[in-house]
Design an enzyme around this catalytic site. Structure first.
Site, PDB file in Angstrom:
ATOM      1  CG  ASP A 173       8.787   2.829  -1.520  1.00 35.96           C
ATOM      2  OD1 ASP A 173       8.341   3.071  -2.658  1.00 35.96           O
ATOM      3  OD2 ASP A 173       8.514   3.544  -0.517  1.00 35.96           O
ATOM      4  CB  ILE A 174      11.724   5.968   1.723  1.00 32.92           C
ATOM      5  CG1 ILE A 174      12.508   6.499   2.896  1.00 32.92           C
ATOM      6  CG2 ILE A 174      10.471   6.765   1.459  1.00 32.92           C
ATOM      7  CD1 ILE A 174      13.114   7.884   2.642  1.00 32.92           C
TER       8      ILE A 174
ATOM      9  CG  ASN B  58       1.293   4.049  -9.015  1.00 36.06           C
ATOM     10  OD1 ASN B  58       0.376   3.268  -9.200  1.00 36.06           O
ATOM     11  ND2 ASN B  58       1.996   4.071  -7.890  1.00 36.06           N
TER      12      ASN B  58
ATOM     13  CD  GLU C 161       2.311  10.802  -3.678  1.00 38.80           C
ATOM     14  OE1 GLU C 161       3.259  10.567  -2.914  1.00 38.80           O
ATOM     15  OE2 GLU C 161       1.174  11.175  -3.317  1.00 38.80           O
ATOM     16  CB  VAL C 162       8.673  10.026  -7.727  1.00 39.81           C
ATOM     17  CG1 VAL C 162      10.079  10.381  -8.207  1.00 39.81           C
ATOM     18  CG2 VAL C 162       8.606  10.068  -6.203  1.00 39.81           C
TER      19      VAL C 162
ATOM     20  CG  HIS D  63       8.832   4.979  -9.830  1.00 39.31           C
ATOM     21  ND1 HIS D  63       8.570   6.282 -10.177  1.00 39.31           N
ATOM     22  CD2 HIS D  63       7.868   4.628  -8.949  1.00 39.31           C
ATOM     23  CE1 HIS D  63       7.495   6.703  -9.533  1.00 39.31           C
ATOM     24  NE2 HIS D  63       7.042   5.720  -8.784  1.00 39.31           N
TER      25      HIS D  63
ATOM     26  CG  HIS E 100       5.851   0.880  -6.898  1.00 43.95           C
ATOM     27  ND1 HIS E 100       6.056   1.482  -5.677  1.00 43.95           N
ATOM     28  CD2 HIS E 100       5.462   1.877  -7.744  1.00 43.95           C
ATOM     29  CE1 HIS E 100       5.796   2.784  -5.764  1.00 43.95           C
ATOM     30  NE2 HIS E 100       5.431   3.050  -7.019  1.00 43.95           N
TER      31      HIS E 100
HETATM   32  P1  AMP Z   1       4.644   6.687  -6.986  1.00 40.18           P
HETATM   33  O1  AMP Z   1       3.409   7.054  -6.231  1.00 40.18           O
HETATM   34  O2  AMP Z   1       4.450   5.514  -7.897  1.00 40.18           O
HETATM   35  O3  AMP Z   1       5.280   7.885  -7.670  1.00 40.18           O
HETATM   36  O4  AMP Z   1       5.652   6.145  -5.879  1.00 40.18           O
HETATM   37  C1  AMP Z   1       6.716   6.881  -5.354  1.00 40.18           C
HETATM   38  C2  AMP Z   1       7.361   6.020  -4.302  1.00 40.18           C
HETATM   39  O5  AMP Z   1       8.621   6.552  -3.993  1.00 40.18           O
HETATM   40  C3  AMP Z   1       6.580   5.922  -2.975  1.00 40.18           C
HETATM   41  O6  AMP Z   1       6.289   4.553  -2.701  1.00 40.18           O
HETATM   42  C4  AMP Z   1       7.549   6.529  -1.950  1.00 40.18           C
HETATM   43  O7  AMP Z   1       7.494   5.880  -0.690  1.00 40.18           O
HETATM   44  C5  AMP Z   1       8.891   6.342  -2.632  1.00 40.18           C
HETATM   45  N1  AMP Z   1       9.934   7.266  -2.265  1.00 40.18           N
HETATM   46  C6  AMP Z   1       9.862   8.619  -2.200  1.00 40.18           C
HETATM   47  N2  AMP Z   1      11.050   9.144  -1.857  1.00 40.18           N
HETATM   48  C7  AMP Z   1      11.902   8.097  -1.709  1.00 40.18           C
HETATM   49  C8  AMP Z   1      13.274   7.992  -1.365  1.00 40.18           C
HETATM   50  N3  AMP Z   1      14.023   9.063  -1.099  1.00 40.18           N
HETATM   51  N4  AMP Z   1      13.818   6.759  -1.296  1.00 40.18           N
HETATM   52  C9  AMP Z   1      13.077   5.666  -1.564  1.00 40.18           C
HETATM   53  N5  AMP Z   1      11.781   5.708  -1.887  1.00 40.18           N
HETATM   54  C10 AMP Z   1      11.199   6.908  -1.960  1.00 40.18           C
END
Ligand code: AMP
Length: 125
Positions: free
Chosen positions: A39-40, A97, A105-106, A110, A112
Site C-alpha cells: 500500500d502506498i 472495504n 475508495e478504489v 482488494h 488489505h
Molecule cells: P480502500 O479504502 O479499501 O479502497 O483502500 C484503497 C487503498 O489503496 C488505500 O489504502 C490507499 O493508500 C491505496 N492506494 C491508492 N493508490 C495506490 C497506489 N497507486 N499504490 C498502492 N496503493 C494505493
C-alpha cells in the site's frame, strides 16, 4: 471519496491501471489470479493489498459474480502472501472495504493485509 459499490466497473480505476502495467507498484506477489503490492500509504508495519486480476468492483461483485475457480485462486493467493511474508505465526488481519460505509475508495476489489505489530481493536472508536 468513498465509492458507490453498486456502480459498474470502471476500467480506468488506479488498480486496473496497475494491473495493466500503466502505473508502477511495489510488487510483492503475482500469479494467474492475483497481484499483491505494498500500500502506498501503509497503516501498519506490513500493509499489502491483494487484488484479483479480474474486473470486480468490490467484495460484493466478486463474491456474486466470479467463477469458483477464480475465487479459490484469489483466496489461496491471499493466504500465500501472508504465509510467505512470515505473518502466520505472529498473526495478521484481512480487511475488505465495501462502498460508502466501508470507506472503499478504489473501485477494484482488494483485500488489505495488515501485520507486523499488534493491530488493536477491529474498528476505531
Ligand atoms: P480502500 O479504502 O479499501 O479502497 O483502500 C484503497 C487503498 O489503496 C488505500 O489504502 C490507499 O493508500 C491505496 N492506494 C491508492 N493508490 C495506490 C497506489 N497507486 N499504490 C498502492 N496503493 C494505493
Amino acid at each position: 471519496m468513498p465509492i458507490d459499490a453498486t456502480q459498474g466497473y470502471d476500467p480506468e480505476n488506479i488498480f486496473a491501471k496497475i494491473l495493466r502495467g500503466e502505473i508502477p507498484c511495489n510488487k510483492v506477489y503475482e500469479d494467474e489470479w492475483a497481484l499483491a503490492f505494498h500500500d502506498i500509504a501503509p497503516q501498519a508495519p506490513v500493509h499489502i493489498l491483494i487484488v484479483p486480476k479480474g474486473a470486480y468492483v468490490s467484495w460484493d461483485d466478486f463474491s456474486a459474480s466470479a467463477p469458483a475457480e477464480e475465487i479459490a485462486g484469489f483466496v489461496r493467493a491471499v493466504g500465500r502472501v501472508a504465509r510467505e511474508n512470515g505473518l502466520v505465526a505472529p498473526g495478521y488481519r484481512l480487511l475488505a472495504n465495501v462502498g460508502a460505509d466501508g470507506g472503499q475508495e478504489v473501485p477494484h476489489f482488494h483485500v488489505h493485509l495488515f501485520g507486523g505489530a499488534p493491530l488493536g481493536r477491529m474498528i476505531a472508536r
